[in-house]
Design a protein around this motif. Structure first.
Motif, PDB file in Angstrom:
ATOM      1  N   ARG A 299       0.830  -1.213   0.000  1.00  0.00           N
ATOM      2  CA  ARG A 299       0.000   0.000   0.000  1.00  0.00           C
ATOM      3  C   ARG A 299       0.859   1.256   0.000  1.00  0.00           C
ATOM      4  O   ARG A 299       0.508   2.249  -0.620  1.00  0.00           O
ATOM      5  N   SER A 300       1.998   1.197   0.703  1.00  0.00           N
ATOM      6  CA  SER A 300       2.834   2.399   0.818  1.00  0.00           C
ATOM      7  C   SER A 300       3.395   2.853  -0.522  1.00  0.00           C
ATOM      8  O   SER A 300       3.641   4.030  -0.713  1.00  0.00           O
ATOM      9  N   PHE A 301       3.589   1.929  -1.467  1.00  0.00           N
ATOM     10  CA  PHE A 301       4.090   2.380  -2.764  1.00  0.00           C
ATOM     11  C   PHE A 301       3.072   2.254  -3.893  1.00  0.00           C
ATOM     12  O   PHE A 301       3.354   2.647  -5.020  1.00  0.00           O
ATOM     13  N   SER A 302       1.870   1.754  -3.617  1.00  0.00           N
ATOM     14  CA  SER A 302       0.885   1.629  -4.691  1.00  0.00           C
ATOM     15  C   SER A 302      -0.322   2.546  -4.524  1.00  0.00           C
ATOM     16  O   SER A 302      -1.048   2.782  -5.480  1.00  0.00           O
ATOM     17  N   LEU A 303      -0.549   3.057  -3.315  1.00  0.00           N
ATOM     18  CA  LEU A 303      -1.686   3.948  -3.084  1.00  0.00           C
ATOM     19  C   LEU A 303      -1.210   5.383  -2.879  1.00  0.00           C
ATOM     20  O   LEU A 303      -0.102   5.610  -2.386  1.00  0.00           O
ATOM     21  N   SER A 304      -2.067   6.324  -3.226  1.00  0.00           N
ATOM     22  CA  SER A 304      -1.773   7.730  -2.942  1.00  0.00           C
ATOM     23  C   SER A 304      -1.860   7.947  -1.434  1.00  0.00           C
ATOM     24  O   SER A 304      -2.433   7.124  -0.705  1.00  0.00           O
ATOM     25  N   ALA A 305      -1.341   9.059  -0.968  1.00  0.00           N
ATOM     26  CA  ALA A 305      -1.414   9.374   0.469  1.00  0.00           C
ATOM     27  C   ALA A 305      -2.870   9.447   0.924  1.00  0.00           C
ATOM     28  O   ALA A 305      -3.212   8.972   2.008  1.00  0.00           O
ATOM     29  N   LYS A 306      -3.728   9.997   0.085  1.00  0.00           N
ATOM     30  CA  LYS A 306      -5.152  10.096   0.419  1.00  0.00           C
ATOM     31  C   LYS A 306      -5.764   8.699   0.560  1.00  0.00           C
ATOM     32  O   LYS A 306      -6.487   8.429   1.528  1.00  0.00           O
ATOM     33  N   GLU A 307      -5.465   7.810  -0.377  1.00  0.00           N
ATOM     34  CA  GLU A 307      -5.983   6.430  -0.311  1.00  0.00           C
ATOM     35  C   GLU A 307      -5.443   5.699   0.919  1.00  0.00           C
ATOM     36  O   GLU A 307      -6.174   4.944   1.572  1.00  0.00           O
ATOM     37  N   GLN A 308      -4.168   5.945   1.239  1.00  0.00           N
ATOM     38  CA  GLN A 308      -3.591   5.314   2.430  1.00  0.00           C
ATOM     39  C   GLN A 308      -4.288   5.803   3.691  1.00  0.00           C
ATOM     40  O   GLN A 308      -4.550   5.026   4.609  1.00  0.00           O
ATOM     41  N   TYR A 309      -4.613   7.099   3.741  1.00  0.00           N
ATOM     42  CA  TYR A 309      -5.303   7.654   4.907  1.00  0.00           C
ATOM     43  C   TYR A 309      -6.704   7.061   5.042  1.00  0.00           C
ATOM     44  O   TYR A 309      -7.133   6.701   6.151  1.00  0.00           O
ATOM     45  N   ILE A 310      -7.411   6.925   3.925  1.00  0.00           N
ATOM     46  CA  ILE A 310      -8.754   6.332   3.956  1.00  0.00           C
ATOM     47  C   ILE A 310      -8.667   4.896   4.475  1.00  0.00           C
ATOM     48  O   ILE A 310      -9.458   4.474   5.320  1.00  0.00           O
ATOM     49  N   TYR A 311      -7.687   4.148   3.983  1.00  0.00           N
ATOM     50  CA  TYR A 311      -7.491   2.775   4.456  1.00  0.00           C
ATOM     51  C   TYR A 311      -7.193   2.782   5.961  1.00  0.00           C
ATOM     52  O   TYR A 311      -7.740   1.979   6.717  1.00  0.00           O
ATOM     53  N   PHE A 312      -6.317   3.676   6.392  1.00  0.00           N
ATOM     54  CA  PHE A 312      -5.956   3.799   7.804  1.00  0.00           C
ATOM     55  C   PHE A 312      -7.195   4.054   8.661  1.00  0.00           C
ATOM     56  O   PHE A 312      -7.381   3.417   9.702  1.00  0.00           O
ATOM     57  N   ARG A 313      -8.033   4.980   8.235  1.00  0.00           N
ATOM     58  CA  ARG A 313      -9.258   5.296   8.997  1.00  0.00           C
ATOM     59  C   ARG A 313     -10.166   4.079   9.115  1.00  0.00           C
ATOM     60  O   ARG A 313     -10.795   3.870  10.152  1.00  0.00           O
ATOM     61  N   ASN A 314     -10.239   3.284   8.058  1.00  0.00           N
ATOM     62  CA  ASN A 314     -11.071   2.076   8.105  1.00  0.00           C
ATOM     63  C   ASN A 314     -10.460   1.007   9.010  1.00  0.00           C
ATOM     64  O   ASN A 314     -11.171   0.266   9.680  1.00  0.00           O
ATOM     65  N   GLN A 315      -9.134   0.926   9.003  1.00  0.00           N
ATOM     66  CA  GLN A 315      -8.432  -0.063   9.815  1.00  0.00           C
ATOM     67  C   GLN A 315      -8.487   0.291  11.302  1.00  0.00           C
ATOM     68  O   GLN A 315      -8.577  -0.584  12.154  1.00  0.00           O
ATOM     69  N   TYR A 316      -8.396   1.575  11.606  1.00  0.00           N
ATOM     70  CA  TYR A 316      -8.391   2.063  12.983  1.00  0.00           C
ATOM     71  C   TYR A 316      -9.554   3.042  13.185  1.00  0.00           C
ATOM     72  O   TYR A 316      -9.339   4.249  13.281  1.00  0.00           O
ATOM     73  N   PRO A 317     -10.791   2.558  13.220  1.00  0.00           N
ATOM     74  CA  PRO A 317     -11.916   3.490  13.364  1.00  0.00           C
ATOM     75  C   PRO A 317     -11.822   4.304  14.653  1.00  0.00           C
ATOM     76  O   PRO A 317     -11.434   3.795  15.690  1.00  0.00           O
ATOM     77  N   LYS A 318     -12.141   5.570  14.546  1.00  0.00           N
ATOM     78  CA  LYS A 318     -12.194   6.513  15.674  1.00  0.00           C
ATOM     79  C   LYS A 318     -10.844   6.756  16.345  1.00  0.00           C
ATOM     80  O   LYS A 318     -10.791   7.352  17.411  1.00  0.00           O
ATOM     81  N   ILE A 319      -9.756   6.315  15.731  1.00  0.00           N
ATOM     82  CA  ILE A 319      -8.456   6.529  16.361  1.00  0.00           C
ATOM     83  C   ILE A 319      -8.020   7.991  16.246  1.00  0.00           C
ATOM     84  O   ILE A 319      -7.203   8.464  17.021  1.00  0.00           O
ATOM     85  N   ASP A 320      -8.597   8.710  15.290  1.00  0.00           N
ATOM     86  CA  ASP A 320      -8.267  10.132  15.116  1.00  0.00           C
ATOM     87  C   ASP A 320      -8.426  10.910  16.422  1.00  0.00           C
ATOM     88  O   ASP A 320      -7.691  11.854  16.679  1.00  0.00           O
ATOM     89  N   GLN A 321      -9.411  10.516  17.233  1.00  0.00           N
ATOM     90  CA  GLN A 321      -9.651  11.220  18.497  1.00  0.00           C
ATOM     91  C   GLN A 321      -8.704  10.745  19.605  1.00  0.00           C
ATOM     92  O   GLN A 321      -8.620  11.371  20.647  1.00  0.00           O
ATOM     93  N   ARG A 322      -7.999   9.658  19.357  1.00  0.00           N
ATOM     94  CA  ARG A 322      -7.179   9.059  20.413  1.00  0.00           C
ATOM     95  C   ARG A 322      -5.705   9.418  20.326  1.00  0.00           C
ATOM     96  O   ARG A 322      -4.994   9.337  21.322  1.00  0.00           O
ATOM     97  N   ILE A 323      -5.225   9.735  19.134  1.00  0.00           N
ATOM     98  CA  ILE A 323      -3.795  10.008  18.981  1.00  0.00           C
ATOM     99  C   ILE A 323      -3.570  11.294  18.198  1.00  0.00           C
ATOM    100  O   ILE A 323      -4.402  11.683  17.382  1.00  0.00           O
ATOM    101  N   PRO A 324      -2.438  11.958  18.426  1.00  0.00           N
ATOM    102  CA  PRO A 324      -2.147  13.216  17.729  1.00  0.00           C
ATOM    103  C   PRO A 324      -1.982  13.014  16.219  1.00  0.00           C
ATOM    104  O   PRO A 324      -1.511  11.970  15.759  1.00  0.00           O
ATOM    105  N   GLN A 325      -2.359  14.036  15.476  1.00  0.00           N
ATOM    106  CA  GLN A 325      -2.294  13.984  14.014  1.00  0.00           C
ATOM    107  C   GLN A 325      -0.872  13.774  13.489  1.00  0.00           C
ATOM    108  O   GLN A 325      -0.670  13.101  12.490  1.00  0.00           O
ATOM    109  N   TYR A 326       0.131  14.336  14.180  1.00  0.00           N
ATOM    110  CA  TYR A 326       1.499  14.175  13.686  1.00  0.00           C
ATOM    111  C   TYR A 326       1.936  12.708  13.719  1.00  0.00           C
ATOM    112  O   TYR A 326       2.770  12.282  12.921  1.00  0.00           O
TER     113      TYR A 326
END
Length: 193
Positions: free
Chosen positions: A143-170
């Motif tokens: 995924r790191s070399f075949s998906l765009s950063a946006k696609e990787q982020y969407i995948y990340f959000r699906n893999q870790y639902p609601k984690i955005d509220q738990r950890i810093p954006q950086y």
């Protein structure tokens, strides 16, 4: 500490008798860590394979320039370990740090070997868990070399639902291999869609 989540997780792979469950429970170490505490540090030997009962950890590599590279987050019902260090009992390549107060069910190398001997079906269980981890790691590389950063982020959000509220954006940006500014731009674009 309640290890019911671990037993429920294991039940998806193997069926344990009451005696086997009792033996397993007698061997597992339960420990609470505070936010910021390390489970293992780079260069130390990883002594435990850990199941996250509650909380969140990050696994990261610190390069010689002091730059942090996050390779994994572990949340409830996930495993957290420097698997290479644990299996080979050699110095760890990664740090594992708690991002929240975290409760772990921990298995030492010797205990896992004893469990394999006493409850052979657990060898199958741990093999399957390790295989799933390896597959996930390999897919992440692709995924790191075949998906765009946006696609990787969407995948990340699906893999870790609601984690955005738990950890810093950086930290999410580090995991994705992008800057936090670029991550902000991606999130803004997604909000408009």
């Amino acid at each position: 500490m309640n290890i019911e989540p671990l037993l429920k997780y294991m039940n998806d792979y193997v069926t344990l008798t009451e005696e086997e469950k009792d033996f397993l429970v007698s061997k597992v170490i339960c420990r609470k860590y505070l936010k910021g505490q390390y489970i293992v540090q780079q260069g130390d030997i990883c002594k435990y394979s850990c199941f996250v009962l509650s909380g969140c950890t990050k696994t990261f590599y610190m390069d010689p320039q002091g730059q942090e590279h996050i390779v994994m987050f572990s949340i409830e019902d996930w495993w957290s370990s420097d698997i290479g260090s644990f299996i080979n009992q050699t110095p760890a390549d990664f740090n594992i740090q708690c991002l929240e107060s975290t409760e772990l069910a921990m298995f030492s190398y010797d205990v896992i070997e004893e469990l394999y001997s006493e409850i052979p079906k657990l060898e199958r269980f741990f093999r399957q868990v390790t295989e799933r981890g390896l597959i996930a790691s390999q897919k992440r590389i692709v995924r790191s070399f075949s998906l765009s950063a946006k696609e990787q982020y969407i995948y990340f959000r699906n893999q870790y639902p609601k984690i955005d509220q738990r950890i810093p954006q950086y930290m999410i940006a580090s995991y994705l291999g992008i800057t936090k500014e670029f991550l902000s731009k991606i999130k803004s674009q997604l909000a408009l869609e």
